[in-house]
Design a protein around this motif. Structure first.
Motif, PDB file in Angstrom:
ATOM      1  N   GLY A 261       0.806  -1.208   0.000  1.00 25.51           N
ATOM      2  CA  GLY A 261       0.000   0.000   0.000  1.00 25.51           C
ATOM      3  C   GLY A 261       0.840   1.260   0.000  1.00 25.51           C
ATOM      4  O   GLY A 261       2.079   1.212   0.109  1.00 25.51           O
ATOM      5  N   SER A 262       0.167   2.406  -0.134  1.00 25.29           N
ATOM      6  CA  SER A 262       0.858   3.693  -0.070  1.00 25.29           C
ATOM      7  C   SER A 262       1.431   3.903   1.332  1.00 25.29           C
ATOM      8  O   SER A 262       1.024   3.252   2.295  1.00 25.29           O
ATOM      9  N   ASP A 263       2.363   4.825   1.433  1.00 21.64           N
ATOM     10  CA  ASP A 263       3.006   5.170   2.703  1.00 21.64           C
ATOM     11  C   ASP A 263       3.825   4.012   3.268  1.00 21.64           C
ATOM     12  O   ASP A 263       4.043   3.920   4.466  1.00 21.64           O
ATOM     13  N   SER A 264       4.275   3.119   2.387  1.00 21.76           N
ATOM     14  CA  SER A 264       5.114   2.007   2.832  1.00 21.76           C
ATOM     15  C   SER A 264       6.588   2.387   2.827  1.00 21.76           C
ATOM     16  O   SER A 264       7.414   1.685   3.415  1.00 21.76           O
ATOM     17  N   GLY A 265       6.938   3.457   2.124  1.00 23.43           N
ATOM     18  CA  GLY A 265       8.329   3.887   2.045  1.00 23.43           C
ATOM     19  C   GLY A 265       9.041   3.422   0.796  1.00 23.43           C
ATOM     20  O   GLY A 265      10.279   3.383   0.753  1.00 23.43           O
ATOM     21  N   LYS A 266       8.296   3.077  -0.260  1.00 24.46           N
ATOM     22  CA  LYS A 266       8.928   2.602  -1.505  1.00 24.46           C
ATOM     23  C   LYS A 266       9.931   3.611  -2.045  1.00 24.46           C
ATOM     24  O   LYS A 266      11.036   3.246  -2.452  1.00 24.46           O
ATOM     25  N   THR A 267       9.534   4.883  -2.084  1.00 21.78           N
ATOM     26  CA  THR A 267      10.419   5.920  -2.635  1.00 21.78           C
ATOM     27  C   THR A 267      11.688   6.046  -1.796  1.00 21.78           C
ATOM     28  O   THR A 267      12.793   6.165  -2.334  1.00 21.78           O
ATOM     29  N   PHE A 268      11.546   6.004  -0.491  1.00 23.59           N
ATOM     30  CA  PHE A 268      12.683   6.107   0.412  1.00 23.59           C
ATOM     31  C   PHE A 268      13.639   4.930   0.200  1.00 23.59           C
ATOM     32  O   PHE A 268      14.860   5.104   0.107  1.00 23.59           O
ATOM     33  N   ILE A 269      13.089   3.722   0.094  1.00 25.45           N
ATOM     34  CA  ILE A 269      13.900   2.509  -0.092  1.00 25.45           C
ATOM     35  C   ILE A 269      14.612   2.549  -1.437  1.00 25.45           C
ATOM     36  O   ILE A 269      15.814   2.290  -1.538  1.00 25.45           O
ATOM     37  N   LEU A 270      13.859   2.868  -2.499  1.00 28.12           N
ATOM     38  CA  LEU A 270      14.445   2.943  -3.836  1.00 28.12           C
ATOM     39  C   LEU A 270      15.562   3.971  -3.881  1.00 28.12           C
ATOM     40  O   LEU A 270      16.627   3.737  -4.468  1.00 28.12           O
ATOM     41  N   THR A 271      15.344   5.126  -3.257  1.00 28.86           N
ATOM     42  CA  THR A 271      16.349   6.188  -3.248  1.00 28.86           C
ATOM     43  C   THR A 271      17.622   5.724  -2.557  1.00 28.86           C
ATOM     44  O   THR A 271      18.733   5.911  -3.071  1.00 28.86           O
ATOM     45  N   GLY A 272      17.471   5.109  -1.380  1.00 24.35           N
ATOM     46  CA  GLY A 272      18.627   4.630  -0.647  1.00 24.35           C
ATOM     47  C   GLY A 272      19.400   3.577  -1.412  1.00 24.35           C
ATOM     48  O   GLY A 272      20.646   3.599  -1.447  1.00 24.35           O
ATOM     49  N   LEU A 273      18.689   2.645  -2.051  1.00 29.03           N
ATOM     50  CA  LEU A 273      19.351   1.615  -2.848  1.00 29.03           C
ATOM     51  C   LEU A 273      20.050   2.221  -4.059  1.00 29.03           C
ATOM     52  O   LEU A 273      21.173   1.815  -4.407  1.00 29.03           O
ATOM     53  N   ALA A 274      19.406   3.191  -4.710  1.00 29.99           N
ATOM     54  CA  ALA A 274      20.012   3.842  -5.875  1.00 29.99           C
ATOM     55  C   ALA A 274      21.332   4.490  -5.492  1.00 29.99           C
ATOM     56  O   ALA A 274      22.337   4.373  -6.206  1.00 29.99           O
ATOM     57  N   GLY A 275      21.360   5.178  -4.347  1.00 27.51           N
ATOM     58  CA  GLY A 275      22.587   5.811  -3.895  1.00 27.51           C
ATOM     59  C   GLY A 275      23.662   4.810  -3.515  1.00 27.51           C
ATOM     60  O   GLY A 275      24.833   4.964  -3.868  1.00 27.51           O
TER      61      GLY A 275
END
Length: 497
Positions: A261-275
């Protein structure tokens, strides 16, 4: 020697587009180029998009140089947040009960307020600046912003055809419905919400080169190559984190970040992995299922990657490029790793008769492995674990390989340890991961859909991921893929039942 500056400051995304391959020199917050004032050294300046208003002090020395260049009649092109910086003021108070107004430099007589769009666009041109001379047809590009409502008395340059605004379809007639570009009275300072405008419209590039009397374009493009090499030498901006060179993969490997669902932190996780992956030298492609490509911009801030046309994976009528052509393009590219962010729950849209219409169907189409994430902030760790088990077992029905389960925003390690055996025993998924709850005094700058400060969001995401996840293990989860097929609605219904 012709010099075209590119602003390289906190919150900017200078790798987001190529800017017509024109920038020859980097300009930082001190406003200096080769130790001299930018207004003396530069023939023109490009200010990229990003979160400049949220991230930077309006009184930095570079802004004084921008004002001096504008007064001297030199060309300045501000794109998205760069346009906002040149405006009178910006209301960044989305979801706030009162406006949160930030002052711009007051060079272009417009004001900004919240308006979300993420479309590929065509835009009508108004002949009020040297930049659009002889541009007889519509210009091409894309929008991706949160604060994109432009109002004011400045001379218009562009009006875009935007299909979706604020998450809804609003333009069935295909009208030019968004004021998306303007200039100052003299026409030398240009602002636009259209990304890619120099990459996709050669007449505009030629007009800029003519305006600054650029005689040796070969020299410009050669020096632009050095600028790009510099951009790709550092993770993020002003971090000092160097990107090493490694032997590239023969073909990219793929991994999707899905959720319940939304607000799971997908963007945060993806960003951290990308970096984290970029820091190891991998060239990382970032994709978003559906139209809201704003979610991958923090990751692109770290990787210095372009917003490619395939970055928005089409579901139904939403998005930019279908998954079949996207996989084909990526498999012949020089990317090492492809990270794909899902949309809402992996099953949201699954029972829509249009196919594909969910992240699960995109994963199914090409056998893309997945990390399945859940935030624990709404129902607690226990409820998140039960929800993840249900999602993982349904994904297994569809043949999707769930490589890991990730509980995000974990507030109690003992409770987490107690749910791990439950998750493993009821799914067969051996990798159960966690990220702790992020603690920060000011969370407003951490919310991508409201207000985000890229330098703040990305540094925390990268630090939390690197300190809590085994990056080597995650690399083993990614796999090479080929497009197989899109499942029919009848097949999907039969598997759900």
């Amino acid at each position: 020697m012709t010099k075209i500056g590119l602003a390289y400051i906190n919150g900017a995304v200078p790798g987001f587009e190529d800017f017509g391959n024109l920038p020859t020199d980097i300009v930082k917050e001190n406003g200096l180029v080769n130790g001299n004032k930018a207004s003396d050294e530069l023939d023109a300046l490009i200010i990229p998009g990003g979160t400049l208003i949220e991230s930077n002090d309006i009184n930095m020395p570079l802004n004084r140089e921008i004002k001096k260049m504008a007064k001297d009649g030199k060309p300045i092109i501000g794109i998205c947040a760069g346009f906002q910086l040149l405006s009178n003021q910006i209301d960044i108070g989305r979801k706030s009960p009162v406006p949160i107004v930030k002052d711009g430099l007051g060079i272009i007589d417009v004001n900004f307020s919240p308006l979300i769009t993420s479309d590929r666009v065509k835009a009508k041109v108004y002949n009020n600046s040297f930049l659009v001379k002889n541009q007889k047809e519509d210009v091409d590009g894309f929008h991706t912003h949160t604060y994109g409502k432009v109002e004011g008395d400045a001379k218009p340059l562009f009006y875009s055809k935007v299909q979706r605004m604020n998450y809804g379809d609003t333009n069935e007639k295909g009208d030019y419905n968004i004021f998306s570009g303007a200039c100052n009275d003299d026409g030398n300072v240009i602002g636009t919400m259209i990304h890619g405008i120099l990459d996709e419209n050669q007449v505009l590039v030629d007009n800029l080169l003519e305006r600054i009397d650029a005689a040796d374009t070969d020299e410009i493009y050669n020096r632009n190559g050095k600028v790009k090499k510099f951009l790709r030498s550092e993770v993020g901006i002003n971090t000092g984190i160097e990107i090493p060179e490694i032997t590239p993969n023969k073909r990219p490997k793929y991994l999707m970040i899905g959720s319940n669902g939304s607000d799971s932190g997908k963007t945060f996780i993806l960003t951290g992995l990308a970096g984290a992956l970029t820091r190891r030298g991998y060239k990382v492609a970032l994709l978003k299922v559906g139209p809201d490509v704003r979610d991958i911009i923090p990751g692109l801030y770290l990787t210095k990657g372009k917003m490619e046309e395939f970055a928005s994976v089409k579901i139904g009528h939403l998005g930019w490029a279908d998954i079949e052509s996207t996989i084909a393009t990526l498999n012949s590219s020089d990317y090492d790793i492809v990270l794909i962010e899902g949309v809402m729950s992996v099953f949201t849209g699954l029972l829509n008769e249009k196919v594909p219409y969910s992240a699960a169907e995109i994963a199914m189409s090409s056998n893309i492995p997945m990390i399945l994430a859940s935030g624990v902030n709404k129902g607690g760790i226990e409820s998140a674990a039960i929800d993840l088990v249900s999602h993982a077992n349904m994904l297994k029905k569809f043949g999707v390989s769930v490589e890991a389960m990730l509980l995000n925003k974990v507030y109690n390690d003992d409770i987490f340890d107690n749910v791990v055996p439950y998750i493993k025993n009821n799914t067969g998924v051996e990798n159960v991961l966690k990220l702790p709850k992020l603690k920060s005094a000011d969370m407003r700058g951490f919310i991508p859909e409201v207000e985000i400060r890229y330098e703040l969001f990305t540094s925390h995401a990268m630090e939390l991921v690197e300190n809590n996840l085994d990056i080597d293990l995650i690399l083993t989860m990614a796999r090479e893929v080929e497009f197989d097929r899109i499942y029919s609605f009848e097949e999907i219904k039969s598997r759900v039942i």
